[in-house]
Design a protein around this motif. Structure first.
Motif, PDB file in Angstrom:
ATOM      1  N   ARG A 182       0.830  -1.207   0.000  1.00 36.26           N
ATOM      2  CA  ARG A 182       0.000   0.000   0.000  1.00 36.26           C
ATOM      3  C   ARG A 182       0.866   1.260   0.000  1.00 36.26           C
ATOM      4  N   GLU A 187       1.560   4.213  -3.382  1.00 36.98           N
ATOM      5  CA  GLU A 187       1.449   5.668  -3.389  1.00 36.98           C
ATOM      6  C   GLU A 187       2.738   6.311  -3.892  1.00 36.98           C
ATOM      7  N   VAL A 206      -5.932   2.733  -4.342  1.00 37.48           N
ATOM      8  CA  VAL A 206      -5.174   3.872  -3.833  1.00 37.48           C
ATOM      9  C   VAL A 206      -4.593   4.686  -4.973  1.00 37.48           C
ATOM     10  N   CYS A 259     -10.123  10.000  -0.213  1.00 40.32           N
ATOM     11  CA  CYS A 259      -9.320   9.100   0.618  1.00 40.32           C
ATOM     12  C   CYS A 259     -10.179   8.544   1.753  1.00 40.32           C
ATOM     13  N   GLU A 306      -6.608   5.362   4.890  1.00 46.17           N
ATOM     14  CA  GLU A 306      -5.606   5.986   4.024  1.00 46.17           C
ATOM     15  C   GLU A 306      -5.143   7.319   4.604  1.00 46.17           C
TER      16      GLU A 306
END
Length: 266
Positions: free
Chosen positions: A154, A158, A189, A220, A224
């Motif tokens: 995750r 990003e 994401v 978001c 997150e």
């Protein structure tokens, strides 16, 4: 060029492994150079390399006047700071292509490392990532090098979606990045960040409840936001409740509409 290039008098040399020759050809095209990319003789270990050699007083003079030597010596990152903001992610990707790596473990988990002989470029890279994504990276030292590392699909989704969203890059490295970004856990994401990047960046420059509000309005989720701000999900929930930030409500579809019998044919 900053990662693997060398300037000597009026000559720029960029040397990469032969498997990355298309990257040198792309650089040559961008610079408007019509000469060939040469294949070098294998070294004693059998490693093959390709070389881009450009003789240009204008090009080398521009690099030197903007801080090339200071960057190579590790005394300043002025040459990176002079890059317009909209192109800084491309510069970060170029540095990562040259001195970074993407690794995949047998478990399927990915990790990244960015290494340099000097501390300043690694600090600039970490600060750029944090400013654009909210993800904090730590600079560490080992023997004669400085590095930063990160893991967790995750978190990496990003960082890498910021670096590799567009623009040229090493093909072999992009293949690993696309494998990570195409995973089910990362896809949601990445889509949010790419669609709402401006809103996310504005939000990260604020403080307190307004930052949480803008991040939530940008799409978001609470988990997150907690990762971006390095706080617990419960803290985000309490702040939203205290400041009366409206929570998105999920309305399930009416089963009668889903299973309604088909209308008779006319």
């Amino acid at each position: 060029m900053l990662a693997d290039g060398h300037v000597s008098k009026n000559t720029l040399r960029v040397r990469l492994a032969t498997r990355d020759k298309p990257h040198l050809e792309a650089l040559s095209e961008v610079l408007g150079y019509n000469g060939p990319v040469r294949d070098c003789k294998p070294d004693k270990k059998g490693h093959k390399a390709s070389l881009l050699l450009i003789c240009s007083k204008t090009l080398t003079g521009s690099l030197l006047s903007n801080g090339w030597e200071e960057f190579k010596k590790g005394t300043s990152v002025r040459i990176l700071e002079r890059i317009p903001r909209e192109f800084q992610s491309h510069a970060a990707r170029g540095l990562f292509d040259g001195d970074g790596c993407v690794s995949k473990r047998a478990s399927g988990q990915f990790s990244i490392h960015f290494v340099d002989r000097h501390r300043a470029p690694v600090e600039w890279f970490c600060e750029h990532i944090e400013a654009r994504t909210g993800q904090t990276l730590k600079v560490s030292a080992r023997e004669n090098i400085f590095y930063t590392a990160a893991m967790g699909n995750r978190k990496l989704s990003e960082i890498l979606s910021l670096l590799y969203s567009r623009g040229p890059s090493l093909l072999r490295k992009r293949a690993l990045v696309e494998e990570l970004l195409s995973s089910k856990k990362s896809l949601r994401v990445c889509k949010k960040l790419s669609k709402n990047e401006d809103s996310v960046q504005r939000a990260l420059q604020l403080n307190g409840a307004e930052r949480v509000r803008l991040l939530y309005e940008a799409g978001c989720s609470q988990p997150e936001i907690s990762r971006m701000l390095s706080v617990s999900t419960q803290s985000v929930w309490r702040m939203m409740r205290r400041h009366k930030i409206e929570v998105r409500q999920y309305t399930p579809p009416d089963p009668r509409e889903i299973y309604a019998p088909p209308s008779p044919a006319s």
